[in-house]
Structures are given as C-alpha cells and as structure tokens.
Design a protein around this motif. Sequence first.
Motif, PDB file in Angstrom:
ATOM      1  N   ARG A 137       1.115  32.514 -57.154  1.00 40.26           N
ATOM      2  CA  ARG A 137       0.982  33.721 -55.311  1.00 40.26           C
ATOM      3  C   ARG A 137       1.789  34.580 -54.995  1.00 40.26           C
ATOM      4  NH1 ARG A 137      -2.877  31.896 -58.227  1.00 40.26           N
ATOM      5  NH2 ARG A 137      -4.987  32.015 -57.819  1.00 40.26           N
ATOM      6  N   SER A 138       1.863  35.982 -54.392  1.00 38.06           N
ATOM      7  CA  SER A 138       2.447  36.501 -53.831  1.00 38.06           C
ATOM      8  C   SER A 138       3.767  35.450 -52.431  1.00 38.06           C
ATOM      9  CB  SER A 138       2.177  37.469 -53.445  1.00 38.06           C
ATOM     10  OG  SER A 138       2.968  38.172 -52.263  1.00 38.06           O
ATOM     11  N   GLY A 139       5.179  35.775 -52.143  1.00 35.17           N
ATOM     12  CA  GLY A 139       5.635  34.670 -51.431  1.00 35.17           C
ATOM     13  C   GLY A 139       6.397  33.581 -52.085  1.00 35.17           C
ATOM     14  N   ASP A 140       5.597  33.288 -53.760  1.00 37.31           N
ATOM     15  CA  ASP A 140       5.846  32.304 -54.279  1.00 37.31           C
ATOM     16  C   ASP A 140       7.713  31.738 -55.161  1.00 37.31           C
ATOM     17  OD1 ASP A 140       3.413  30.562 -52.984  1.00 37.31           O
ATOM     18  OD2 ASP A 140       2.493  30.899 -55.486  1.00 37.31           O
ATOM     19  N   GLU A 141       8.100  30.931 -55.748  1.00 37.86           N
ATOM     20  CA  GLU A 141       9.394  31.223 -56.275  1.00 37.86           C
ATOM     21  C   GLU A 141       9.217  30.028 -57.159  1.00 37.86           C
ATOM     22  OE1 GLU A 141      12.937  29.729 -54.240  1.00 37.86           O
ATOM     23  OE2 GLU A 141      12.736  31.619 -52.642  1.00 37.86           O
ATOM     24  N   VAL A 142       9.099  30.590 -58.103  1.00 36.66           N
ATOM     25  CA  VAL A 142       8.855  30.032 -60.086  1.00 36.66           C
ATOM     26  C   VAL A 142      10.671  29.250 -60.359  1.00 36.66           C
ATOM     27  CG1 VAL A 142       8.152  30.359 -61.923  1.00 36.66           C
ATOM     28  CG2 VAL A 142       6.715  30.499 -60.080  1.00 36.66           C
ATOM     29  N   ILE A 157      18.034  21.470 -52.154  1.00 33.10           N
ATOM     30  CA  ILE A 157      17.043  21.696 -51.712  1.00 33.10           C
ATOM     31  C   ILE A 157      15.936  22.777 -51.676  1.00 33.10           C
ATOM     32  CG2 ILE A 157      19.278  23.883 -52.876  1.00 33.10           C
ATOM     33  CD1 ILE A 157      15.530  24.126 -53.661  1.00 33.10           C
ATOM     34  N   ALA A 158      15.110  21.624 -51.947  1.00 29.20           N
ATOM     35  CA  ALA A 158      13.656  20.955 -51.656  1.00 29.20           C
ATOM     36  C   ALA A 158      13.318  20.063 -50.907  1.00 29.20           C
ATOM     37  CB  ALA A 158      12.719  20.577 -53.134  1.00 29.20           C
ATOM     38  N   ARG A 164      10.564  29.441 -48.520  1.00 27.54           N
ATOM     39  CA  ARG A 164       9.460  29.960 -49.620  1.00 27.54           C
ATOM     40  C   ARG A 164       8.641  28.335 -50.887  1.00 27.54           C
ATOM     41  NH1 ARG A 164      12.274  35.329 -51.177  1.00 27.54           N
ATOM     42  NH2 ARG A 164      13.540  33.852 -52.111  1.00 27.54           N
ATOM     43  N   PRO A 165       8.080  28.531 -50.722  1.00 25.09           N
ATOM     44  CA  PRO A 165       7.076  27.432 -51.317  1.00 25.09           C
ATOM     45  C   PRO A 165       7.329  27.904 -53.094  1.00 25.09           C
ATOM     46  CG  PRO A 165       5.088  28.606 -50.195  1.00 25.09           C
ATOM     47  CD  PRO A 165       6.616  29.498 -50.139  1.00 25.09           C
ATOM     48  N   ILE A 166       8.464  26.349 -53.099  1.00 24.85           N
ATOM     49  CA  ILE A 166       8.477  26.780 -55.051  1.00 24.85           C
ATOM     50  C   ILE A 166       6.778  26.027 -55.815  1.00 24.85           C
ATOM     51  CG2 ILE A 166       9.782  25.680 -56.699  1.00 24.85           C
ATOM     52  CD1 ILE A 166      12.267  25.191 -54.794  1.00 24.85           C
ATOM     53  N   ARG A 167       6.444  27.097 -56.352  1.00 26.48           N
ATOM     54  CA  ARG A 167       4.605  26.822 -56.814  1.00 26.48           C
ATOM     55  C   ARG A 167       4.739  26.128 -58.499  1.00 26.48           C
ATOM     56  NH1 ARG A 167       1.686  25.688 -53.316  1.00 26.48           N
ATOM     57  NH2 ARG A 167       2.183  27.768 -51.853  1.00 26.48           N
ATOM     58  N   ALA A 168       6.206  26.394 -59.378  1.00 26.18           N
ATOM     59  CA  ALA A 168       6.373  25.877 -60.281  1.00 26.18           C
ATOM     60  C   ALA A 168       7.796  26.267 -60.840  1.00 26.18           C
ATOM     61  CB  ALA A 168       5.164  26.541 -61.220  1.00 26.18           C
ATOM     62  N   VAL A 201       6.530  22.139 -52.209  1.00 25.07           N
ATOM     63  CA  VAL A 201       7.515  22.046 -51.835  1.00 25.07           C
ATOM     64  C   VAL A 201       7.638  22.855 -51.508  1.00 25.07           C
ATOM     65  CG1 VAL A 201       9.573  21.132 -53.337  1.00 25.07           C
ATOM     66  CG2 VAL A 201       7.121  20.226 -53.662  1.00 25.07           C
ATOM     67  N   VAL A 202       9.080  23.790 -50.656  1.00 27.05           N
ATOM     68  CA  VAL A 202       9.351  24.561 -50.101  1.00 27.05           C
ATOM     69  C   VAL A 202      11.097  24.758 -49.999  1.00 27.05           C
ATOM     70  CG1 VAL A 202      10.140  25.680 -47.905  1.00 27.05           C
ATOM     71  CG2 VAL A 202       7.505  24.789 -47.963  1.00 27.05           C
ATOM     72  N   ASN A 203      11.112  25.795 -50.379  1.00 23.01           N
ATOM     73  CA  ASN A 203      13.343  26.131 -50.649  1.00 23.01           C
ATOM     74  C   ASN A 203      13.696  26.075 -49.187  1.00 23.01           C
ATOM     75  OD1 ASN A 203      15.176  26.769 -51.098  1.00 23.01           O
ATOM     76  ND2 ASN A 203      15.093  28.439 -52.161  1.00 23.01           N
ATOM     77  N   ARG A 204      14.119  25.049 -49.195  1.00 19.71           N
ATOM     78  CA  ARG A 204      14.330  25.081 -47.449  1.00 19.71           C
ATOM     79  C   ARG A 204      15.416  25.790 -47.173  1.00 19.71           C
ATOM     80  NH1 ARG A 204      20.218  23.208 -46.592  1.00 19.71           N
ATOM     81  NH2 ARG A 204      20.538  22.141 -48.694  1.00 19.71           N
ATOM     82  N   LEU A 205      16.048  26.438 -48.304  1.00 20.63           N
ATOM     83  CA  LEU A 205      16.803  27.505 -47.915  1.00 20.63           C
ATOM     84  C   LEU A 205      16.573  29.203 -47.632  1.00 20.63           C
ATOM     85  CD1 LEU A 205      19.846  26.805 -50.352  1.00 20.63           C
ATOM     86  CD2 LEU A 205      19.810  26.569 -48.014  1.00 20.63           C
TER      87      LEU A 205
END
Length: 389
Positions: free
Chosen positions: A87-92, A137-138, A152-156, A145-149
């Motif tokens: 979704r919007s705001g995630d990282e892939v 970084i996670a 944002r959530p890392i979704r996939a 799972v969130v990218n601590r840097l």
Amino acid sequence: MTLTAEQVVAAIESVTGGKALLHAPEIAGNEWTYVKECLDTEWVSTVGAYVDRFEKMLAEFTGAGFAVAVVNGTAALHAGLLLTGVRSGDEVIIPSLTFVATANAVAYCGATPHFAEIEERTLGLDPARLADYLADIARPGDGCVVNRLTGRPIRAVVCMHTFGHPVDLDPLVAVCERFGLPLVEDAAESLGSTYKGRHTGNHGKLASLSFNGNKIVTTGGGGAILTNDAELAKRAKHLTTTAKQPHPFEFRHDMVGYNYRLPNVNAAIGCAQLERLPGFLERKRLLAGRYHAAFAPLAGIRAFVETDFGRSNYWLNVALLEPGNEALLEPVLTLSNQRGLQCRPAWTPMHHLPMYADCPRMELKVTDSVAARLINIPSSPRLAGEGER
C-alpha cells in the motif's frame, strides 16, 4: 591478445549468419485459425473460451494451481503487489538491475522501490547479501518489518528472473521467511525456466508473467498472475475485472478494481503460441549452445550460461565482457547495430533513473559492474532453425 569489437561482432555473426533482430515473434502455428474463430464468432473482448483455455494451459505448463490472464506483465505485477498487501507508504525490495516495469508497478501502489544487490552468477537478487542487509536495517514493527532508516514498512520482496535465468530461490525463500516478508516472483522473462526441476513462479506468494511481442511466447500484449492459492486466484480475477460482482444485468462493484483482463482474441494467439513453446525452448537452447561455442575462443568475453540449479529458457542470450573490458561495450553495440545485428545493453539500473534516484538502496557494486559489461544478442528461436509449423 587484446579483445576487439570486430572479434565480438564476428562471433555473433558466425551464429546468426547475418542481420538479426533481438527477439522476433514467430507466428507459424494455429494463430490465424484461432483468431479467425474469435472474429467469426465475435467473441473478441475479455470474455471468451480462449481466455479460459489460455489460463488452463498456463497453469498446466507451469505447474501452478491457478493462472489469471491480464493485459500485460506490468498489470500482473501491479495487481499482484496489491494482493500481497502493498500500500501507499510501504517499501518493496526489488533488484536495481531490472526492466523499469518492476519499479513502476511498485510506484503504482504508492509504495517506494528499495533497491537490492544482485549476484553475477544468476543476474538476480543475491540472497546472502540481502540477508546481511536486512539484519542491519530491518526492525520488527506493528505486524510488519520496518526499515529503521526511513521508518517505512518493508512489505514484500520481488525477485526477477533476469533474461530467463532463475535466481537462487531456496536461500531467497529462507531469507523472506526469516524476516516475515512475502516473496513475489517477477517471472516476466522466465516462462519455460525451472529451478531444481520446478517451474519459476511457484516459489513465492504469487508471480507475474509477460507475453509482450518480444517474449518467448506472445499474445501481442498480455500477462498473467500465477499462484497456488485458490482464494488469492479468486481475488486476483475479481480485482482485474473491475471488481464487478456477479449479476445478470446490474453493475455492482465492491472495491476499486482494474480493467486488466486479457481479451479473447489475444488469448487465442497465446493458445497457439503455447502449443509451440516446447519447440521454442528446444531451439533457444540450441542457439545458446552455439553462442557459447562461438565465444569460447575469445579471451575477455563469455556467453552467460545457466547455473547448475537452474534451467534457463534463454529468452535473451547474454554476452558478458570480463572486468577490465568495459570500454568495449559501446563500440560493440555501435558496430553490431551498424551491421544489422540488434544488440542491446542491459537496462539502465533503476537507481540511476531520475524518478528513482533517491530511493533507498543497498550498495550496488555488482549491479553497476554487470550493467557496464552486459550485451544482449539476437535470440529469436528461428536463428536456430525454422522448427515445426
């Protein structure tokens, strides 16, 4: 002896016999017959027997439980990511060495591509480097799972089977399971490729295929979602059919959907193409063998070959300059195209494109090195012979 552009182009010509396109479609089977039936019966749009038949043939060939045919590979990946929960705001996480459609599909979801390193032996994601990077970084988040840097959530994670060569899937699946990340396979280029005897597209939550005009099998334009999850397949079909609920005459839609279904007339072409796929694969392997032999006497360049764990469809053959010969890339491309040999470099890595330059990324030394040395060479099946008609 110093390698020259003339030597490289001569090696390519020794296989092609002269001018050659990078990858031309071969329409020589039942395509005309099946398309004519669509036209005669006027079943040309997204409902028709050939769509169902095409999906069934895809599922049977790949060993997947379900196939959902859509308008192109980008649509398949976009819908697949939405179904995975992006979704919007995630990282892939995706490889930087990929066609732009992989990154674009992430952006269509409102998410941010996060570029990961490849390994040279597969041209795909490097599981070991990815594991080390995620460990750094996670961090655990609220059900994700969130990218601590970036926060944002890392979704996939999306792997891409580059030019038909399977990535090393077992360790990649293990990394994804360790960090609780679903794996999506961008199998746009790997129809007919297997990993340890199992067709690509069966190792993640779902996969996307492409049937563009230059793919090993074409429907003109087209793609498909593969999955072994019956409920996910049902949702995929609903999402790509404008989320229309069944009703004899009313138009009821229960969510934002997409008009992504493959037309019957395109599926008809695809059915005829799939009938000939085993022959395409056989001839492409012959062609790859000839390139391997042609480049073997040359120092400083090699034909890229499959790993011991993967069987490639050799969609696009690759000539890979050895490190130190990067300066030959442009002369080889210039000379080959002057002679009517449609050779191409790798795609510009995604982290060098202006719209993705500021996206998060790993160190990408291997990606940049490979991109500076890779040459795609003519790979049409007919270059190995005409085959059966």
